[in-house]
Design a protein around this motif. Structure first.
Motif, PDB file in Angstrom:
ATOM      1  N   TRP A  55       0.831  -1.193   0.000  1.00  0.00           N
ATOM      2  CA  TRP A  55       0.000   0.000   0.000  1.00  0.00           C
ATOM      3  C   TRP A  55       0.872   1.251   0.000  1.00  0.00           C
ATOM      4  CZ3 TRP A  55      -5.013  -1.413  -0.434  1.00  0.00           C
ATOM      5  CH2 TRP A  55      -5.344  -2.708  -0.028  1.00  0.00           C
ATOM      6  N   LEU A  56       0.250   2.380  -0.357  1.00  0.00           N
ATOM      7  CA  LEU A  56       0.876   3.691  -0.217  1.00  0.00           C
ATOM      8  C   LEU A  56      -0.126   4.584   0.499  1.00  0.00           C
ATOM      9  CD1 LEU A  56       3.044   5.672  -2.670  1.00  0.00           C
ATOM     10  CD2 LEU A  56       1.020   6.792  -1.722  1.00  0.00           C
ATOM     11  N   MET A  57       0.336   5.252   1.561  1.00  0.00           N
ATOM     12  CA  MET A  57      -0.548   6.075   2.390  1.00  0.00           C
ATOM     13  C   MET A  57       0.064   7.468   2.508  1.00  0.00           C
ATOM     14  SD  MET A  57      -1.297   3.112   5.247  1.00  0.00           S
ATOM     15  CE  MET A  57      -2.860   3.717   5.908  1.00  0.00           C
ATOM     16  N   LYS A  58      -0.729   8.471   2.134  1.00  0.00           N
ATOM     17  CA  LYS A  58      -0.239   9.845   2.104  1.00  0.00           C
ATOM     18  C   LYS A  58      -0.539  10.583   3.404  1.00  0.00           C
ATOM     19  CE  LYS A  58      -0.908  10.432  -2.896  1.00  0.00           C
ATOM     20  NZ  LYS A  58      -1.598  11.243  -3.930  1.00  0.00           N
ATOM     21  N   SER A  59       0.390  11.464   3.776  1.00  0.00           N
ATOM     22  CA  SER A  59       0.250  12.256   4.988  1.00  0.00           C
ATOM     23  C   SER A  59       0.978  13.579   4.807  1.00  0.00           C
ATOM     24  CB  SER A  59       0.846  11.482   6.170  1.00  0.00           C
ATOM     25  OG  SER A  59       0.803  12.246   7.339  1.00  0.00           O
ATOM     26  N   GLU A  60       0.494  14.609   5.477  1.00  0.00           N
ATOM     27  CA  GLU A  60       1.081  15.945   5.336  1.00  0.00           C
ATOM     28  C   GLU A  60       2.084  16.213   6.457  1.00  0.00           C
ATOM     29  OE1 GLU A  60      -3.037  17.864   3.565  1.00  0.00           O
ATOM     30  OE2 GLU A  60      -1.646  19.148   4.649  1.00  0.00           O
ATOM     31  N   PRO A  61       3.359  16.401   6.135  1.00  0.00           N
ATOM     32  CA  PRO A  61       4.371  16.604   7.172  1.00  0.00           C
ATOM     33  C   PRO A  61       4.563  18.051   7.607  1.00  0.00           C
ATOM     34  CG  PRO A  61       5.434  16.456   5.057  1.00  0.00           C
ATOM     35  CD  PRO A  61       3.961  16.269   4.790  1.00  0.00           C
ATOM     36  N   GLU A  62       3.864  18.979   6.955  1.00  0.00           N
ATOM     37  CA  GLU A  62       4.016  20.397   7.282  1.00  0.00           C
ATOM     38  C   GLU A  62       2.702  20.955   7.811  1.00  0.00           C
ATOM     39  OE1 GLU A  62       5.445  22.223   3.713  1.00  0.00           O
ATOM     40  OE2 GLU A  62       7.347  21.124   3.742  1.00  0.00           O
ATOM     41  N   SER A  63       2.800  21.940   8.676  1.00  0.00           N
ATOM     42  CA  SER A  63       1.623  22.494   9.342  1.00  0.00           C
ATOM     43  C   SER A  63       0.640  23.095   8.342  1.00  0.00           C
ATOM     44  CB  SER A  63       2.032  23.571  10.345  1.00  0.00           C
ATOM     45  OG  SER A  63       2.701  22.990  11.444  1.00  0.00           O
ATOM     46  N   ARG A  64      -0.629  22.775   8.540  1.00  0.00           N
ATOM     47  CA  ARG A  64      -1.726  23.358   7.773  1.00  0.00           C
ATOM     48  C   ARG A  64      -2.968  23.331   8.638  1.00  0.00           C
ATOM     49  NH1 ARG A  64      -5.939  21.645   4.644  1.00  0.00           N
ATOM     50  NH2 ARG A  64      -5.343  19.439   4.721  1.00  0.00           N
ATOM     51  N   LEU A  65      -3.610  24.485   8.784  1.00  0.00           N
ATOM     52  CA  LEU A  65      -4.795  24.566   9.623  1.00  0.00           C
ATOM     53  C   LEU A  65      -6.030  24.192   8.826  1.00  0.00           C
ATOM     54  CD1 LEU A  65      -4.196  27.832  11.690  1.00  0.00           C
ATOM     55  CD2 LEU A  65      -3.802  25.463  12.378  1.00  0.00           C
ATOM     56  N   GLU A  66      -6.837  23.349   9.404  1.00  0.00           N
ATOM     57  CA  GLU A  66      -8.108  22.952   8.824  1.00  0.00           C
ATOM     58  C   GLU A  66      -9.172  23.105   9.899  1.00  0.00           C
ATOM     59  OE1 GLU A  66     -10.005  18.866   7.103  1.00  0.00           O
ATOM     60  OE2 GLU A  66      -7.938  19.349   6.527  1.00  0.00           O
ATOM     61  N   LYS A  67     -10.058  24.079   9.717  1.00  0.00           N
ATOM     62  CA  LYS A  67     -11.061  24.416  10.728  1.00  0.00           C
ATOM     63  C   LYS A  67     -10.405  24.688  12.076  1.00  0.00           C
ATOM     64  CE  LYS A  67     -14.732  21.806   8.435  1.00  0.00           C
ATOM     65  NZ  LYS A  67     -15.750  20.734   8.553  1.00  0.00           N
ATOM     66  N   GLY A  68      -9.269  25.385  12.023  1.00  0.00           N
ATOM     67  CA  GLY A  68      -8.559  25.777  13.234  1.00  0.00           C
ATOM     68  C   GLY A  68      -7.677  24.713  13.833  1.00  0.00           C
ATOM     69  N   VAL A  69      -7.572  23.552  13.206  1.00  0.00           N
ATOM     70  CA  VAL A  69      -6.772  22.444  13.740  1.00  0.00           C
ATOM     71  C   VAL A  69      -5.580  22.197  12.818  1.00  0.00           C
ATOM     72  CG1 VAL A  69      -6.766  19.986  14.317  1.00  0.00           C
ATOM     73  CG2 VAL A  69      -8.797  21.374  14.790  1.00  0.00           C
ATOM     74  N   ASP A  70      -4.383  22.064  13.409  1.00  0.00           N
ATOM     75  CA  ASP A  70      -3.193  21.759  12.636  1.00  0.00           C
ATOM     76  C   ASP A  70      -3.228  20.281  12.256  1.00  0.00           C
ATOM     77  OD1 ASP A  70      -0.743  21.553  11.451  1.00  0.00           O
ATOM     78  OD2 ASP A  70       0.416  22.278  13.162  1.00  0.00           O
ATOM     79  N   VAL A  71      -3.252  19.999  10.952  1.00  0.00           N
ATOM     80  CA  VAL A  71      -3.387  18.623  10.486  1.00  0.00           C
ATOM     81  C   VAL A  71      -2.040  17.996  10.116  1.00  0.00           C
ATOM     82  CG1 VAL A  71      -5.752  18.936   9.712  1.00  0.00           C
ATOM     83  CG2 VAL A  71      -3.873  19.410   8.129  1.00  0.00           C
ATOM     84  N   LYS A  72      -0.962  18.615  10.524  1.00  0.00           N
ATOM     85  CA  LYS A  72       0.378  18.079  10.261  1.00  0.00           C
ATOM     86  C   LYS A  72       0.569  16.713  10.918  1.00  0.00           C
ATOM     87  CE  LYS A  72       5.188  18.902  11.688  1.00  0.00           C
ATOM     88  NZ  LYS A  72       5.252  17.703  12.550  1.00  0.00           N
ATOM     89  N   PHE A  73       1.170  15.771  10.173  1.00  0.00           N
ATOM     90  CA  PHE A  73       1.587  14.500  10.752  1.00  0.00           C
ATOM     91  C   PHE A  73       2.611  13.854   9.828  1.00  0.00           C
ATOM     92  CE2 PHE A  73       1.470  10.126  12.151  1.00  0.00           C
ATOM     93  CZ  PHE A  73       1.285  10.237  13.523  1.00  0.00           C
ATOM     94  N   SER A  74       3.857  13.835  10.266  1.00  0.00           N
ATOM     95  CA  SER A  74       4.957  13.296   9.468  1.00  0.00           C
ATOM     96  C   SER A  74       5.328  11.906   9.968  1.00  0.00           C
ATOM     97  CB  SER A  74       6.181  14.212   9.577  1.00  0.00           C
ATOM     98  OG  SER A  74       6.680  14.180  10.916  1.00  0.00           O
ATOM     99  N   ILE A  75       6.226  11.260   9.254  1.00  0.00           N
ATOM    100  CA  ILE A  75       6.685   9.959   9.725  1.00  0.00           C
ATOM    101  C   ILE A  75       7.464  10.099  11.030  1.00  0.00           C
ATOM    102  CG2 ILE A  75       8.857   9.920   8.403  1.00  0.00           C
ATOM    103  CD1 ILE A  75       8.181   6.893   7.859  1.00  0.00           C
ATOM    104  N   GLU A  76       8.101  11.264  11.223  1.00  0.00           N
ATOM    105  CA  GLU A  76       8.780  11.512  12.498  1.00  0.00           C
ATOM    106  C   GLU A  76       7.771  11.626  13.640  1.00  0.00           C
ATOM    107  OE1 GLU A  76      11.459  12.616   9.210  1.00  0.00           O
ATOM    108  OE2 GLU A  76       9.403  13.219   9.690  1.00  0.00           O
ATOM    109  N   ASP A  77       6.590  12.216  13.347  1.00  0.00           N
ATOM    110  CA  ASP A  77       5.526  12.270  14.352  1.00  0.00           C
ATOM    111  C   ASP A  77       5.065  10.860  14.711  1.00  0.00           C
ATOM    112  OD1 ASP A  77       5.382  15.093  14.570  1.00  0.00           O
ATOM    113  OD2 ASP A  77       4.215  15.188  12.722  1.00  0.00           O
ATOM    114  N   LEU A  78       4.981   9.979  13.711  1.00  0.00           N
ATOM    115  CA  LEU A  78       4.602   8.596  13.998  1.00  0.00           C
ATOM    116  C   LEU A  78       5.641   7.926  14.879  1.00  0.00           C
ATOM    117  CD1 LEU A  78       2.842   6.092  13.604  1.00  0.00           C
ATOM    118  CD2 LEU A  78       4.065   5.666  11.454  1.00  0.00           C
TER     119      LEU A  78
END
Length: 240
Positions: A55-78
């Motif tokens: 499988w391939l699963m995409k994730s955003e490693p840089e900060s981005r606000l969505e409805k006031g919430v930062d949706v950042k999550f990198s492999i380092e965060d994991l």
């Protein structure tokens, strides 16, 4: 005091190329997720055969606000999560959801950094819990709340993933695109690379069909990461 967790989330039908994003844990779901990790649950029949899939699963490693919430999550965060494990929530596209439901324990996925300055394949994760209801669909303060989904008949699912390792060599999008475009022109086996033919999907199944190159070629692509030859061949194969 429990440590706040960030969890994968995404809008497959919106945003740049429909890429997966991640949301912080909002409220009391942390204990639920923490206790659920590494347990087997029945997967939905929807989604088809998945045994032996990559499988391939995409994730955003840089900060981005969505409805006031930062949706950042990198492999380092994991990597920083307890047991290096988290739930992959927030998928709101039916095909991507069905792929989540098709995943089986111990199958591996490329962790792909998307919607960022340096997109590409950053590492490997594995599935440690099969599909179960995504609780964020019921949380009104979550960016991925879905008022049309009911607890007795939830629309959306998630899986738990665990960090396996970083790639020995980061594989940038530009390199993947160059292979894809060259083979589109020549009719080569990489012309239907899943990452481009289904680019709006944040979760993609990689097939083993459609490739004719040798293991030596893929060993070169792997940057010496020889145990990645088969999944790399799948990535460059005929797609979903």
């Amino acid at each position: 005091m429990p440590r706040a967790r960030r969890r994968p989330a995404g809008q497959d039908m919106k945003g740049p190329e429909g890429k997966r994003s991640k949301t912080k844990n909002l409220g009391g779901a942390s204990a639920q997720v923490e206790s659920s990790s590494l347990q087997r649950t029945p997967a939905s029949e929807d989604g088809g055969e998945a045994l032996g899939s990559y499988w391939l699963m995409k994730s955003e490693p840089e900060s981005r606000l969505e409805k006031g919430v930062d949706v950042k999550f990198s492999i380092e965060d994991l990597q920083a999560q307890p047991r290096q494990t988290t739930c992959w929530d927030g998928v709101r596209n039916y095909q991507a959801r069905n792929f989540l439901r098709a995943m089986r324990l111990d199958e591996e996925a490329f962790f792909y950094h998307s919607n960022c300055r340096a997109p590409g394949i950053a590492g490997l994760v594995k599935i440690v819990k099969e599909a179960y209801p995504d609780h964020t669909q019921f949380e009104k303060n979550n960016p991925h709340y879905d008022s049309s989904s009911k607890e007795d008949n939830p629309k959306w699912s998630m899986v738990d993933v665990q960090f396996v390792r970083m790639m020995k060599r980061f594989i940038p999008l530009a390199e993947l695109r160059a292979h894809h475009q060259a083979h589109k022109a020549s009719g080569g086996p990489l012309k239907n690379m899943a990452l481009f033919t289904h680019q709006r999907l944040s979760v993609q199944r990689l097939t083993r069909g459609g490739f004719v190159t040798t293991d030596a070629t893929w060993e070169a692509h792997s940057g010496g990461d020889t145990d990645l030859i088969l999944p790399l061949r799948a990535l460059f194969g005929r797609g979903v």
